[in-house]
Each structure stands twice: as C-alpha cells, then as structure tokens.
Design a protein around this motif. Structure first.
Motif, short mmCIF file in Angstrom:
data_model
loop_
_atom_site.label_atom_id
_atom_site.label_comp_id
_atom_site.label_asym_id
_atom_site.label_seq_id
_atom_site.Cartn_x
_atom_site.Cartn_y
_atom_site.Cartn_z
N ALA A 96 0.83 -1.21 0.00
CA ALA A 96 0.00 0.00 0.00
C ALA A 96 0.86 1.26 0.00
O ALA A 96 0.50 2.27 -0.59
N GLU A 97 2.01 1.18 0.66
CA GLU A 97 2.78 2.41 0.87
C GLU A 97 3.82 2.69 -0.21
O GLU A 97 4.57 3.66 -0.10
N VAL B 3 2.18 3.16 -6.96
CA VAL B 3 1.44 2.24 -7.83
C VAL B 3 2.19 2.03 -9.13
O VAL B 3 2.30 0.91 -9.64
N LEU C 60 -11.61 -10.04 -0.49
CA LEU C 60 -12.76 -9.17 -0.20
C LEU C 60 -12.28 -7.74 0.08
O LEU C 60 -11.39 -7.54 0.90
N GLY C 61 -12.87 -6.78 -0.62
CA GLY C 61 -12.54 -5.38 -0.35
C GLY C 61 -11.37 -4.84 -1.15
O GLY C 61 -11.00 -3.68 -0.98
N PHE C 62 -10.81 -5.67 -2.01
CA PHE C 62 -9.65 -5.22 -2.80
C PHE C 62 -9.85 -5.58 -4.27
O PHE C 62 -10.34 -6.66 -4.59
N ASP C 63 -9.47 -4.66 -5.12
CA ASP C 63 -9.55 -4.92 -6.56
C ASP C 63 -8.41 -4.17 -7.23
O ASP C 63 -8.59 -3.11 -7.82
N PRO C 64 -7.20 -4.71 -7.13
CA PRO C 64 -6.01 -3.95 -7.57
C PRO C 64 -5.87 -3.88 -9.08
O PRO C 64 -6.45 -4.70 -9.81
N MET C 65 -5.10 -2.92 -9.51
CA MET C 65 -4.77 -2.78 -10.93
C MET C 65 -3.61 -3.71 -11.27
O MET C 65 -2.62 -3.78 -10.54
N THR D 42 -3.79 -2.87 -18.94
CA THR D 42 -3.77 -2.44 -17.54
C THR D 42 -5.22 -2.41 -17.09
O THR D 42 -6.03 -1.67 -17.65
N LEU D 43 -5.52 -3.22 -16.12
CA LEU D 43 -6.93 -3.37 -15.74
C LEU D 43 -7.05 -3.91 -14.32
O LEU D 43 -6.10 -4.48 -13.78
N PRO D 44 -8.20 -3.72 -13.69
CA PRO D 44 -8.38 -4.28 -12.35
C PRO D 44 -8.55 -5.80 -12.42
O PRO D 44 -8.97 -6.33 -13.45
N PHE E 198 -2.93 -4.96 -3.66
CA PHE E 198 -2.50 -3.60 -3.97
C PHE E 198 -2.06 -3.48 -5.43
O PHE E 198 -1.49 -4.41 -5.98
N VAL F 16 1.69 -1.33 -11.27
CA VAL F 16 1.68 -1.25 -12.73
C VAL F 16 3.04 -0.77 -13.19
O VAL F 16 3.54 0.25 -12.69
#
Lengths: 319, 314
Positions: free
Chosen positions: A132-133, A136, A205-210, A242-244, A290, A293
């Motif tokens: 996360a930190e 991206v 659950l709760g995450f949908d990263p690129m 590049t997509l979720p 997370f 890309v």
C-alpha cells in the motif's frame, strides 16, 4: 550481422523469439537451447540459420562446451536468457539451480567469451515489492520484494535479477535486464492464467487492484528491441493491458467471488493439490491486494519499446 | 430502452447562475440541467443516472485510459459518475455547497489544490472533489493525495482509487504531476482533520511537501479555503487505537456530521513553479517560504469566507 543464442527456446516465448529472429534476415544465425530433445520440438525442420542444442543449463560443463564450441564457431555475439522454471508449485534446490545458478554461470561464461558482447536477461515484474505504501506506478528503482517469507518462486527471481544486475558496469559485456509484466499466455508460467482457469475465481474481499499484463508478442518485441539497441541497464516491459483484477475475471468469462483473504491461501492450496493447478495464493497475495503497474517510460525512450499487442481475452482456456 | 431517471431535483432558477463564472458562487446543483442524459451516454458512464449536464461533464473528463477504461492508478469515469450520483444529495442538499472562484483552477497543466483540512471525517475532501468535478472548466478529476495507509484499507482504498485518490508516495505524485494532473493536497494532514473544536479555522502544522512538488514539477498552487467543515463534527477525544493503519480512533460529539453549509473558496493561482527554479526544491528554506505563501493565501481565504458567511448552517 548478429548471431544470437536463445535459452528456453522451446517455451512459447523462446519459440516466438526464435521465429522473429529467423524472420529478420540481418540475423546471421540463431542458436536455440532448451532441455527437450530436438525431435520433440518445433525446430525439427529448421532452416540452416537455426541450430538447436538440447542442453541442461544446470550442468556448467555442458554450457561451457556449448559456448566455447558451437557458439564461438558461429560467432554468437548476443545471448538472450529466458530459461526459468515455470511451475510455482515446484520448489527445491533443482529449481533454484535452474533459476539462479544457471543464470550466474551463463553470465560468467559470457563475460569470458571471445565473441559474446551482449547479454539480455528476461526478468519479471514479480521481483518488485507491491504494498500500500509504495508507488502504484513501478519504475526501475522501485523497492524489490526482499521479504524472507516470500515463496521460492519470487525469491529465485529476485536473486537471479540481482545477480545479473550486480555485474553491470563491471565487465565489458553489455547487460540488459528486462523486467517484464506477467506474460498472460499458456505454458509460460502465468499465475493469473492458471487462476482464471476455474469458472469461479475467489478474490480478496474489499480489494480490486490494478494489474498489468503482457502478451507473448509484446514480450518478444521487447527482447528484440533489447538486442537491436545499444542501451544497457534495467528496463520495465509493461504490456498493453492495464486493468483491475475484477475486470480480468470478467473478460475471461469467469465469476468473481470476493472472500476474506485468510481463506484464500488454504483454498487455493487445496485446489492445487486436488486438481494439480499451479496458482499459489502466497505468490500473488500482495498484488491481489494492492495495485502495481509497470512504468515503461525508460523502455520507450531508450529501447523504443511500446506495447501494441493486447491480450486476446476470448482465448483464455478453461480447465 | 427507457431513459434513466434523474435522482436530482431541479434547482430553481437563480440570478447567480446567469452571472459570469468568475464572480458566481455556484450552488450545489447549479450546473445540473433538468433533462437527463441520453441512454447511450448512461451506458458509457456505467449506467449512472446523471442529469445531462453532469453526464456531459463526466464524458469530457480527460482520463489517461490505460486500455480498459481505467487509468494506471485505477481512476474510472463510470465510478466518477456514480460518485456524483451517490454523493450528489450530500453535496447539494445536506451540506448545500457554495463554490466561489472555481474558474481559478487552470484548464490544463500540473496543478496543486492546497486546502485546509478538518471535520473528524474527511467530508471536506469529498466535497472539494465533487466541487472540482462539477465546476472546473474543462472538467478535471482532482487526484486527492491520501496518507499511505489509505490504499490499504479494504473497500475504502479500492473505491478511493477508482475516484482518483492516490497514496501519498513520492512516485505517485511525481507521475501525476508529470502527466499534468490536478492534485488535491491537505497540508495539515491528519493533524488538521483531528484538530479540537477550539482550534477551528486555525491552520495546524503546515507541511511543505506540496510546495516542494510545485517547485520541482513546475506546478501552480491554487489555495483553497473550506468554510463549514471545521464545525461539522466537533471532536470530544481520540483513542490511541490503530485500525487498518489509521493513526487514532476519533470520538466525535455527534454520530453524524452536522448539516453545516460548506463554502469552498478558490484563490488566485500561485505560480510557484514559475517563481522558483526546479533545483530550489532541494533548499528547505525556499520550500518553507513557498509553503508559507500558500498557507497565508489559505488563511486569507478562510478569513474572507468566515466574514462573508451569514451563519454556520445558512
């Protein structure tokens, strides 16, 4: 003109690279190397410019004999090393020997070689830390995944990458490390393709990263550009997609079921044991949480590489 | 196919709406036209039932599409459209936002919106985001720069990334500014949002990162004074509990934010990127000086906004 030695030549990437080099009349000769006997490869009826040598890269003696025998005779001046163990569910010293030791030995022999001037190493975006930190958009100076708890599949790739990078600038050999996005194709060790093999895909659950994915055509294009230009150093090779994660699941025609992250590791371990699949959740845990890309600006400016072959999502195979 | 139903009530015609843009105080729903968007536009916008004017604005958003309708950070036009739908009532009817001077937001190029931060929960960020999407010309999606723990929050981090929020790492903001995007930064950070009620409208620690970025990347800084948010949710205490990376657990005096009226004031752009050389970004004294210019501009906007408003709720 240039003579090229390609390792891992029987993988879809190696094969496509050899074909691309064959199509280039300026390439004088190609020396293809892989573990399979020639009779079981696509190079049975190869043209005279292509020589195929079955070889176990983990045996240094054989590699030395190849490099200082046929390779020297053919005047090979560039090596493209793509051979890495593809299955994430297989661990152990033999895998490490191919992933890391073979790359080290090959590089050292290339350094001593009288004709080889360029070493192109296919590395992986998985060497980068995704958290996360951290940014991206991953540039070449992004932190690497150095966690001691990382699976061998990742640790081997990081070690091999650093082993090659450590020799840059110390030897006359021109070294290029291409950190490619995940190649989304059959038989290239794509974790995501294996993951999408099921009708139902569980995601955290709760995450949908690129995610960023590269096609075989674009990866081969990057390797060819690395051979054609004098540039040296580390380059990211992003793909055109590049997509979720959820979009990838949707494009593959699968059903996504979000589930608590804690359940996913045992669930996919069970899947691997019962069906024999290769997807490991612990290998993909962070990038399934997370975004990460690859930033391909450096490859664009110095190698002239621009991804232009998107993935054909209609051809995602089902188990 | 039936035309999508608008969730927005028509706003009564107002003389203000006919006034020149720079002078106008844009009421929440002022830019919403009565007609709804054509069905094809709705489909393009993920089926969000937006009024035609807002749908047209979303359709004009310049998003760096990385191939599947998402930018590399996850920003997606359909999610923006749905955010306008979902949070529209909050913007128009609950906080009744009045926008002053949105024309000060440059039409293109790297911009940093630097605003005061307050209110226990970051509704000020949400209202500013909505206001910029609704009133900037051409429409821009401000990229809110959040604390590093935010992208790690389940659900929230994901939704935020679709609306253009990025973690405040150097690499993220560098890329966005180099791509000419509009950043939204609250230099007070979590200290600002958690300020006690007695400290309202007093700017807390004023970080200098926004000034350094502006100098380094040649960006202009638009100071923003948000009036109203500082009274929305008085904080009684904070518990030293860390959950999902959040630095503390706030204990507010009210369960929900009070229906204060927001006034968002955009000041004249400060050409920090032009006034300093990029190399001066490494000089702490210069960076502090530039940050203080922004701080003074924000404080001035707050004073002006407080003097002009008639009351907390009106």
């Amino acid at each position: 003109m240039r003579s090229v030695l390609v390792t891992g030549a029987t993988t879809p990437i190696g094969e496509a690279l050899v074909r691309r080099l064959l199509a280039n009349k300026r390439v004088k000769s190609i020396l293809a190397v892989a573990a399979e006997p020639k009779g079981r490869t696509a190079f049975r009826n190869a043209p005279s410019r292509l020589s195929y040598f079955p070889l176990d890269l983990t045996r240094q003696r054989n590699v030395r004999e190849l490099l200082f025998g046929p390779a020297r005779d053919l005047g090979v001046d560039a090596v493209v090393h793509t051979a890495q163990h593809r299955r994430a569910t297989v661990d152990g010293p033999r895998v490490h020997a191919l992933n890391v030791d073979a790359a080290r030995e090959l590089l050292m022999l290339c350094e001593e070689h009288p004709t080889i001037r360029r070493f192109v190493f296919r590395s992986y975006a998985e060497v980068y830390s995704v958290k996360a930190e951290v940014p991206v958009l991953i540039q070449e100076d992004h932190p690497l995944e150095m966690s001691p708890s990382a699976p061998q599949w990742i640790r081997d790739r990081v070690e091999a990458d650093l082993t090659v990078c450590a020799r840059m600038g110390l030897v006359p050999l021109h070294i290029v490390v291409l950190r490619a996005a995940e190649c989304f194709a059959c038989d290239v060790g794509s974790q995501l393709l294996d993951y999408l093999g099921s009708r139902v895909c569980f995601r955290p659950l709760g995450f949908d990263p690129m995610l960023n994915l590269i096609s075989v055509d674009d990866l081969v294009k990057g390797l060819v550009r690395a051979l054609a230009t004098p540039a040296q150093g580390v380059f990211n090779l992003p793909g055109a997609d590049t997509l979720p994660l959820s979009k990838a699941i949707e494009l593959a025609g699968r059903r996504a079921i979000p589930a608590p992250g804690l359940l996913l590791k045992p669930l996919y371990a069970l899947r691997a044991r019962t069906i024999g699949t290769d997807f490991r959740y612990d290998v993909n845990r962070w990038r399934f949480h997370f975004s990460g890309v690859l930033d391909g600006r450096r490859a664009r400016t110095e190698l002239g590489y621009v991804p232009e072959h998107p993935i054909d999502w209609s051809r995602v195979p089902r188990m | 196919m039936a035309a999508p139903r608008s969730t927005h009530r028509r706003t009564p015609p107002s003389p203000r709406r006919a006034a020149p843009r720079r002078k106008a105080a844009h009421r929440g729903g002022a830019s919403a036209a009565p007609a709804t968007a054509p069905s094809s536009a709705s489909a393009k916008l993920g089926g969000a039932p937006l009024p035609a004017a807002l749908a047209a604005r979303v359709a004009r958003l310049a998003i760096r599409d990385a191939g599947h309708g998402f930018d590399p950070f996850g920003l997606n036009a359909a999610w923006v459209a749905w955010a306008l739908v979902v949070f529209g009532p909050l913007y128009e009817r609950y906080f009744r936002v009045l926008s002053h001077g949105a024309a000060n937001i440059p039409a293109s190029g790297p911009v940093i919106l630097a605003a005061n931060h307050s209110g226990t929960l970051p509704f000020d960020g949400l209202m500013l985001w909505l206001d910029v999407v609704r009133h900037s010309e051409p429409p821009r999606v401000p990229r809110a720069v959040a604390d590093l723990f935010v992208p790690g929050l389940p659900f929230v981090g994901n939704a935020f990334s679709r609306w253009g929020v990025v973690g405040g790492s150097r690499g993220n903001v560098r890329d966005l500014l180099e791509s000419g995007e509009c950043l939204m930064i609250f230099p007070e950070g979590t200290v600002g949002i958690g300020k006690p009620f007695s400290q309202r409208y007093k700017l807390q620690q004023w970080r200098v990162g926004h000034a350094e970025l502006a100098i380094r990347h040649g960006a202009v800084v638009v100071p923003v004074g948000i009036v109203g948010a500082e009274e929305q949710m008085p904080q009684l205490a904070r518990l030293p509990v860390r959950a999902f990376g959040a630095p503390y657990l706030p204990i507010p005096a009210t369960l929900f934010p009070l229906p204060v009226r927001y006034h968002i004031h955009y000041g004249e752009p400060i050409p920090i990127g032009r006034d300093y050389k990029a190399a001066q970004a490494d000089d702490p004294a210069v960076v502090r000086q530039a940050a203080n210019r922004v701080k003074a501009a924000v404080a001035s906007l707050l004073r002006k906004g407080l003097a002009e408003r008639k009351g907390i709720f009106t």
